[in-house]
Design an enzyme around this catalytic site. Structure first.
Site, PDB file in Angstrom:
ATOM      1  N   THR A 208       1.804  -9.256  21.738  1.00 15.43           N
ATOM      2  CA  THR A 208       2.583  -8.570  22.705  1.00 15.43           C
ATOM      3  C   THR A 208       3.638  -8.044  22.411  1.00 15.43           C
ATOM      4  O   THR A 208       3.895  -7.625  21.093  1.00 15.43           O
ATOM      5  CB  THR A 208       2.604  -9.572  23.735  1.00 15.43           C
ATOM      6  OG1 THR A 208       3.213  -9.284  25.186  1.00 15.43           O
ATOM      7  CG2 THR A 208       3.706 -10.887  23.485  1.00 15.43           C
ATOM      8  N   ASN A 209       4.823  -7.769  22.954  1.00 15.83           N
ATOM      9  CA  ASN A 209       5.962  -7.278  22.656  1.00 15.83           C
ATOM     10  C   ASN A 209       7.169  -7.908  23.736  1.00 15.83           C
ATOM     11  O   ASN A 209       6.728  -8.798  24.556  1.00 15.83           O
ATOM     12  CB  ASN A 209       6.363  -5.719  22.761  1.00 15.83           C
ATOM     13  CG  ASN A 209       5.848  -5.157  24.249  1.00 15.83           C
ATOM     14  OD1 ASN A 209       6.760  -5.491  25.092  1.00 15.83           O
ATOM     15  ND2 ASN A 209       4.865  -4.463  24.387  1.00 15.83           N
ATOM     16  N   HIS A 210       8.475  -7.343  23.413  1.00 18.27           N
ATOM     17  CA  HIS A 210       9.611  -8.434  24.106  1.00 18.27           C
ATOM     18  C   HIS A 210      10.016  -7.785  25.356  1.00 18.27           C
ATOM     19  O   HIS A 210      11.012  -8.274  26.048  1.00 18.27           O
ATOM     20  CB  HIS A 210      11.033  -8.159  23.199  1.00 18.27           C
ATOM     21  CG  HIS A 210      10.585  -8.671  21.833  1.00 18.27           C
ATOM     22  ND1 HIS A 210      10.484  -9.919  21.695  1.00 18.27           N
ATOM     23  CD2 HIS A 210      10.500  -8.330  20.762  1.00 18.27           C
ATOM     24  CE1 HIS A 210      10.437 -10.422  20.379  1.00 18.27           C
ATOM     25  NE2 HIS A 210      10.252  -9.083  19.860  1.00 18.27           N
ATOM     26  N   SER A 211       9.154  -6.881  25.963  1.00 20.02           N
ATOM     27  CA  SER A 211       9.576  -6.349  27.398  1.00 20.02           C
ATOM     28  C   SER A 211       9.637  -7.424  28.427  1.00 20.02           C
ATOM     29  O   SER A 211       8.792  -8.217  28.418  1.00 20.02           O
ATOM     30  CB  SER A 211       8.358  -5.234  27.847  1.00 20.02           C
ATOM     31  OG  SER A 211       8.766  -4.872  29.202  1.00 20.02           O
ATOM     32  N   ALA A 276       5.967  -1.449  28.514  1.00 17.43           N
ATOM     33  CA  ALA A 276       5.688  -1.391  27.084  1.00 17.43           C
ATOM     34  C   ALA A 276       4.256  -1.934  26.708  1.00 17.43           C
ATOM     35  O   ALA A 276       4.024  -2.727  26.610  1.00 17.43           O
ATOM     36  CB  ALA A 276       6.776  -2.134  26.403  1.00 17.43           C
TER      37      ALA A 276
END
Ligand code: PMT
Length: 398
Positions: A208-211, A276
């Site tokens: 995943t990512n930090h959004s 994102a």
């Protein structure tokens, strides 16, 4: 701005009720029609005569007029109003609004109101910061109620702190802001992608990512406040949509976000691709937890569908498509490249090099790029304020 508007002012029991008189005077001077509904307790703080004289309308307190049995219909009051402003709004009334208690005319009117609702809380500092009050305010915001933040200063108790009702000028400014936003996107359908996606590796792990979803949720609220019907296709975030005009479609993976976006694209007048989205997914997610080994473990990744590029290619002729670009380097060149490649009308550039901007922050700093216009810079400000700038620019493209 307020000319001809119908403002229903609710007054609850608080020493700040004296400021309500100034509010009514301001609204009437601006050309608004004002009706006032008071609780029994409010009458101890300011007289109905004062409020009736200023508002030029009889004051409503009871469900019926004991003199002649006339029914004061909370339903028709709610229908009459363009805005129901409760100022001051006590901790007691805030709690009852959340719990659905309907033991006076002010509260039954709230429960049946179809118009926008705003409250200006007023209470002692300890009551204000109590977890129950804070939780109740969050719930009300989640239901689309606008909260005019109380100010800090000397309180009726003699204590100093946050809890005193905002000054009438500030409340009036927020009311004007509510009306100025209202209506410009009435009848428009807005589709927004939000948050991160999660690409499973095995049943317990994912990429995943930090959004956080904050930017997209702020955009959804801004569009809904302007009257749009908003569909928010949201990856997993810890946020609640804060307006009844927002329909949330929860998704987890990039593939699910793609399907949900495709399904809603034909209807949309405006599409904002703020999510994102993972650019790669795991080719073959394991169906059992992958065990730790001593040797290296290689994951094969395959590209996901580019949702923005699909929208750019498949949207209807008049639909406005807006993308975001989150860059670490060569920002302008990359953003312009994405604007052209994905066939978008506008792209919002975030640079990871700007402090306080991008993932997770409550603030953002962006530059808007267009196909055939000069770029627009938005300096660092709250994501809500950035959302308002972005939506203003989208409206100028319509
Ligand atoms: O959620 P917050 O914490 O508030 O942070 C906000 C944000 C930084 C996530 C947001 O402002 C933002 O910049 N979103 C886009 C991030 C991104 O993935 O940018 P990108 O440059 O990789 O993608 C370009 C565009 O293509 C974006 O509109 C993206 O949504 C879209 N895209 C990308 C990949 C993909 N598979 N499908 C897409 O639609």
């Amino acid at each position: 701005m307020l000319k001809g508007k119908h403002i229903l002012l609710g007054i609850t029991g608080s020493i700040a009720a004296y400021k309500s008189a100034l509010l009514v005077r301001h609204f009437v001077k601006q050309g608004a029609q004002v009706k006032v509904v008071m609780t029994e307790m409010a009458k101890q703080f300011i007289t109905p005569l004062t409020m009736a004289t200023l508002s030029k309308n009889p004051i409503l307190v009871d469900f019926y007029n004991p003199e002649n049995g006339d029914w004061n219909s909370h339903v028709s009051l709610g229908m009459w109003a363009d805005l129901y402003l409760i100022a001051p709004c006590s901790a007691n009334t805030i709690g009852k609004m959340v719990s659905g208690v309907a033991d006076n005319l002010l509260l039954t009117t709230y429960l049946s109101a179809k118009c926008r609702v705003a409250i200006a809380p007023a209470m002692d500092l300890d009551m204000y910061r109590h977890p129950s009050t804070q939780r109740n305010l969050e719930i009300l915001k989640g239901w689309g109620v606008e909260v005019v933040e109380p100010a800090s200063g000397e309180l009726a108790s003699g204590l100093e702190g946050k809890g005193r009702m905002a000054e009438p000028e500030e409340i009036a400014a927020q009311v004007e802001a509510i009306f100025s936003r209202g209506g410009t996107l009435q009848g428009k359908k807005v589709l927004i992608t939000a948050g991160p996606t999660r690409e499973p590796i095995d049943p317990v792990r994912y990429i995943t990512n930090h959004s956080s979803g904050k930017m997209a949720y702020a955009l959804a609220r801004e569009a809904a406040l302007r009257g749009a019907e908003v569909t928010l296709v949201s990856g997993p975030v810890n946020l609640k949509a804060s307006h009844p005009g927002i329909k949330v479609v929860d998704v987890v993976t990039a593939a699910q976000m793609f399907e949900a976006t495709k399904a809603n694209t034909p209807e949309a007048d405006i599409i904002i691709l703020c999510a994102a989205v993972a650019d790669f997914t795991v080719a073959q997610a394991a169906d059992k937890k992958i065990k730790r080994e001593k040797s290296n473990y290689n994951l094969e990744l395959t590209p996901t569908n580019d949702i923005a590029a699909w929208v750019g290619e498949n949207r209807c002729g008049n639909t406005i498509a807006v993308g975001f670009a989150l860059e670490t380097n060569d920002e302008v060149q990359n953003a312009r490249g994405k604007l052209a490649r994905k066939n978008l009308d506008m792209i919002v550039l975030n640079s990871m090099r700007d402090a306080g901007a991008g993932f997770g922050h409550d603030t953002n700093k962006v530059t808007l790029f267009f196909k055939d216009r000069e770029p627009v810079e938005c300096p660092l400000k709250s994501k809500e304020a950035v959302a308002a700038d972005i939506v203003d620019n989208i409206e100028s493209l319509l």
